[in-house]
Design an enzyme around this catalytic site. Structure first.
Site, PDB file in Angstrom:
ATOM      1  N   LEU C  63       0.326  -1.221  -0.328  1.00 20.79           N
ATOM      2  CA  LEU C  63       0.137  -0.149   0.365  1.00 20.79           C
ATOM      3  C   LEU C  63       0.755   0.928  -0.087  1.00 20.79           C
ATOM      4  O   LEU C  63       0.434   2.322   0.459  1.00 20.79           O
ATOM      5  CB  LEU C  63      -1.381  -0.199   1.121  1.00 20.79           C
ATOM      6  CG  LEU C  63      -1.569  -1.357   0.885  1.00 20.79           C
ATOM      7  CD1 LEU C  63      -3.248  -1.341   2.890  1.00 20.79           C
ATOM      8  CD2 LEU C  63      -2.979  -1.425  -0.074  1.00 20.79           C
ATOM      9  N   ASP C 114      22.439 -13.372   3.285  1.00 15.42           N
ATOM     10  CA  ASP C 114      22.416 -14.293   2.074  1.00 15.42           C
ATOM     11  C   ASP C 114      24.445 -15.165   1.547  1.00 15.42           C
ATOM     12  O   ASP C 114      24.576 -15.729   1.719  1.00 15.42           O
ATOM     13  CB  ASP C 114      22.320 -13.711   0.748  1.00 15.42           C
ATOM     14  CG  ASP C 114      21.808 -14.604  -0.297  1.00 15.42           C
ATOM     15  OD1 ASP C 114      21.364 -16.039  -0.058  1.00 15.42           O
ATOM     16  OD2 ASP C 114      23.187 -14.804  -1.189  1.00 15.42           O
TER      17      ASP C 114
END
Lengths: 145, 145, 145, 145, 145, 145
Positions: C63, C114
């Protein structure tokens, strides 16, 4: 316009290597080597942009298949007349990865241009070419010369 | 690594034109002209891929600003030795659109390669270059020669 | 579910700064400092991932308004207990850029995780927080304490 | 910078679960429970944003492999001091899905922040962590404590 | 193929409203109302997918301009013969937002189909239409009948 | 909200065909046939947009699985009352491709609308429907009537 059906082709290991070159003045090459670029580390950004572009290839090249890449390696080496870029892409899939390698090289070259354009607008991206391709029906192909 | 702040620059009209070239054999050019390409209409796909890539430039080139493009026009013209691509990009914004024009040319060239690689793997993408740039602090720049 | 209308708000200069932290063992911090990470330069990748994520915020946060960012700067500093990340985002627009700053920090932290997860799975991403926000109706806000 | 080659690893079933937490005041938690949030249903939006982010992980985390996710489940549970988020991601592929689970949690937390920032700017995203990981060479890993 | 230049048009407030309809059996409508759908809350997901698609319109519709949306509101209302969807999109920009409103409706309808296809494959997406458009050179347009 | 786990389902060949229709005046159909459209070749753009949207389906439809498409073919045929669009999508995967076929049709219809809206705002997108689906647990399904 169609994305050709490859569903009947077997999944095999495939590798493609492409290269490209960004020509620039010796002064601009020195700037890269000296780390004197306002936007940051040109070679690191180029390599990363190349890896990311390999993954976005089906979104960039309309009729390209989405492929599960198993590895991508991008190099960017400054020399006297500019920066040489290579990309090697690997997969185990039904279709080759030459577009992924070429897209990685293209994005790495664009990134080099972007980070240096403030210093030299006349740089040129040259000779984006497939160098070698292994795997799949067409076997092993190596660029001439 | 940073995306340089341009918030203090005024919004002005800006235009950039870039070009590139995909070299190929005369036989492959004839195939384009004859519409004898399994994946479909090469020139239409290349032009559309170019327009779409202009819009994706900030996603492809890591340190590039997102820009509200006001117009993009991409051409792809077959000649005796390959296809010449040009892209003209316009905006009214705080920073130039040369990267958008270069990205559009790159994606159009990659798309041409993709649609024809089945017929000729040795094609080369050549001379992706900024031709002209108008607007903004650096004024009007035209490529030499 | 709606993206609230901000069309009546004036375009003003806005800045937001956020931070976050990836905790890890001293051995893993040493590995970053030594450049001994198989995937490559952790801090450069984190900073670049942060800048790119700032641009993708409206795609990540459903949104959130699309905003024309004018500048993004991401830092990643290793310390004894992990890596501290900050992001500063600037715009001249109708709504603030705190989500862009927070998204940049989140992506930089995920990228650090990662690249290092092979060496340490138990790292933790901590305290992703808005530090400061300037411009717009709500004025200047600074985090307490 | 490289996306490490995983082409030789077998495709196996893999599952990863991550969690995170958005701390906020009791008043803001009550607002969620009462459905008194202008942008709409916070918990539904957070869960959906999490699922969508899991699919975008390779685009957010530069050196992450693209993976064919077979399932994603995201929860968002309000408690006295904020909202706890978890994500469980499954695949049958050559590499693990911990980054997908962590990215899902991050995006869900950012979405919660976005929908509530009008009411409380000082919320904090805490403890985004891998909880459990199954499948692949490293076997079954469970977070301590 | 070109994205037509709108750089000379003034930035004005613009609003567009579109609607669409997913027809389905009364049993499937009851399932939505009862919340008995394995994938989750159909109407919340549809509304969110609609808002997100409005933001992705220039990526979906090749020759569409990128536009800075200032507001998006999507509704999804179940009735006896299916679900009615509407989207209202606002901007202050050089070109209209009818494509954004139509894309939002399309994605919301596709999401409704996706969540219910397990129960009924024969649903149909009907009458995706522009209802009203305000602002810009063409003034106020309202659909007949 | 969840993306349902399909990891236990076998990979099988799957095909789905969907269709849709953009109704318009005879004058607008003539304009397409005459190639008298400022934005360019409507049918080529629609087909290409359809193929590209099939690849983006998991990004558009929140709870849809990412699928390795093996082929996509989109047609766009002008008739007396508008343009009929069909899309056939193929894969060898754990879940069906009806959403990809429906998304391709939707994007092709939106593209047709976008290129012609300057000439006729009242066009309507009608009857986006699954026509046939083969493969997977539910076998061969063909639309009635």
């Amino acid at each position: 316009m169609k994305m050709i059906d490859v569903g009947e082709k077997p999944k095999t290991e495939r590798v493609a290597t492409a290269r490209g070159f960004v020509t620039m003045s010796a002064a601009t090459v020195r700037r890269i080597r000296a780390g004197d670029v306002e936007k940051g580390d040109v070679l690191a950004a180029a390599r990363l942009a190349g890896v990311m572009a390999a993954k976005k290839t089906p979104d960039l090249v309309p009729l390209c298949h989405p492929i599960a890449l198993s590895g991508v390696d991008v190099t960017a080496d400054p020399g006297p007349r500019g920066v040489a870029v290579t990309a090697t892409v690997r997969t185990v899939d039904r279709t080759g990865v030459e577009m992924e390698a070429l897209a990685a090289v293209s994005a790495a070259c664009l990134t080099i241009y972007d980070m240096l354009k403030r210093y030299e607008k006349g740089m040129s991206i040259q000779a984006i070419e497939l160098m070698e391709k292994k795997g799949g029906r067409s076997g092993h192909w190596v660029r001439d010369g």
